[in-house]
Design a protein around this motif. Structure first.
Motif, PDB file in Angstrom:
ATOM      1  N   ASN A  24       0.837  -1.196   0.000  1.00 46.62           N
ATOM      2  CA  ASN A  24       0.000   0.000   0.000  1.00 46.62           C
ATOM      3  C   ASN A  24       0.874   1.248   0.000  1.00 46.62           C
ATOM      4  OD1 ASN A  24      -1.506   2.283   0.882  1.00 46.62           O
ATOM      5  ND2 ASN A  24      -2.990   0.977   1.898  1.00 46.62           N
ATOM      6  N   THR A  25       1.844   1.287   0.878  1.00 45.29           N
ATOM      7  CA  THR A  25       2.709   2.457   1.014  1.00 45.29           C
ATOM      8  C   THR A  25       3.508   2.711  -0.265  1.00 45.29           C
ATOM      9  OG1 THR A  25       2.884   2.042   3.387  1.00 45.29           O
ATOM     10  CG2 THR A  25       4.544   3.484   2.412  1.00 45.29           C
ATOM     11  N   THR A  28       1.129   3.798  -3.118  1.00 50.14           N
ATOM     12  CA  THR A  28       0.573   5.134  -2.877  1.00 50.14           C
ATOM     13  C   THR A  28       1.622   6.214  -3.124  1.00 50.14           C
ATOM     14  OG1 THR A  28      -0.996   4.254  -1.253  1.00 50.14           O
ATOM     15  CG2 THR A  28      -0.548   6.618  -1.164  1.00 50.14           C
ATOM     16  N   VAL A  29       2.811   6.042  -2.571  1.00 54.65           N
ATOM     17  CA  VAL A  29       3.871   7.039  -2.733  1.00 54.65           C
ATOM     18  C   VAL A  29       4.306   7.136  -4.195  1.00 54.65           C
ATOM     19  CG1 VAL A  29       6.267   7.578  -2.125  1.00 54.65           C
ATOM     20  CG2 VAL A  29       4.662   6.883  -0.343  1.00 54.65           C
ATOM     21  N   GLY A  44      -3.208   2.558  -3.873  1.00 54.58           N
ATOM     22  CA  GLY A  44      -2.540   1.956  -2.724  1.00 54.58           C
ATOM     23  C   GLY A  44      -3.437   0.957  -2.007  1.00 54.58           C
ATOM     24  N   SER A  48      -2.928  -3.091  -1.700  1.00 58.17           N
ATOM     25  CA  SER A  48      -2.966  -3.759  -0.399  1.00 58.17           C
ATOM     26  C   SER A  48      -3.935  -4.934  -0.416  1.00 58.17           C
ATOM     27  CB  SER A  48      -3.377  -2.753   0.673  1.00 58.17           C
ATOM     28  OG  SER A  48      -3.495  -3.382   1.923  1.00 58.17           O
TER      29      SER A  48
END
Length: 168
Positions: A24-25, A28-29, A44, A48
């Motif tokens: 997810n991180t 997303t980033v 993200g 996940s």
């Protein structure tokens, strides 16, 4: 996840959760740096969910099959339904009444105060439930031992949470 919980494979469950959170991180980033704006959060979350599902399937080694219809105890089903309905009313009815009678400001204050007071219990119930359900499910065929175990879990929960709730 349910199979791994039942088998008390908490380390693997934690590893799957951490890996899904890492996916997810990273997604997303990466999506945010690529200029996707608020869609970064969506992608993200999607990553996940996909990574979590894939890892659960690999680690648990479960594959879907034809449904089996075990005998259903109507009395137990009625008790579960009654517990769910009363739980729903317990969570919502007070807020509906306060909002309708006293207004939104009073409801907001009540909601924050209530959440503060029950937060210790809320924080304890989920982990204790995850740990308690597998051994309790194994005791389902032994009513006496099952009742004693449930009573012990509830006593532990109250000893820990009741002083915190009273203080809150």
């Amino acid at each position: 996840a349910a199979l791994m919980t039942r088998d008390m494979r908490y380390g693997l469950l934690g590893g799957v959760g951490i890996t899904a959170l890492a996916a997810n991180t990273v997604v997303t980033v990466t999506a945010a740096f690529a200029g996707l704006g608020y869609w970064s959060i969506f992608f993200g979350q999607l990553a996940s969910a996909v990574v979590g599902l894939a890892l659960h399937l690999v680690v648990a080694r479960w594959r879907p099959g034809r449904p089996r219809r075990p005998g259903v105890d109507a009395g137990h089903l009625n008790n579960v339904t009654a517990a769910n309905v009363s739980g729903f009313l317990n969570v919502t009815l007070d807020s509906v009444l306060i909002g309708a009678v006293l207004g939104e400001t009073a409801l907001g204050l009540y909601d924050r105060a209530w959440r503060f007071a029950v937060q210790p219990l809320t924080m304890m119930v989920a982990p204790i439930g995850r740990v308690a359900v597998p051994p309790l499910s194994r005791l389902a065929s032994e009513p006496g031992r099952y009742r004693r175990a449930v009573r012990q879990f509830l006593e532990l929960l109250l000893v820990i949470c009741l002083p915190l709730m009273a203080f809150g």
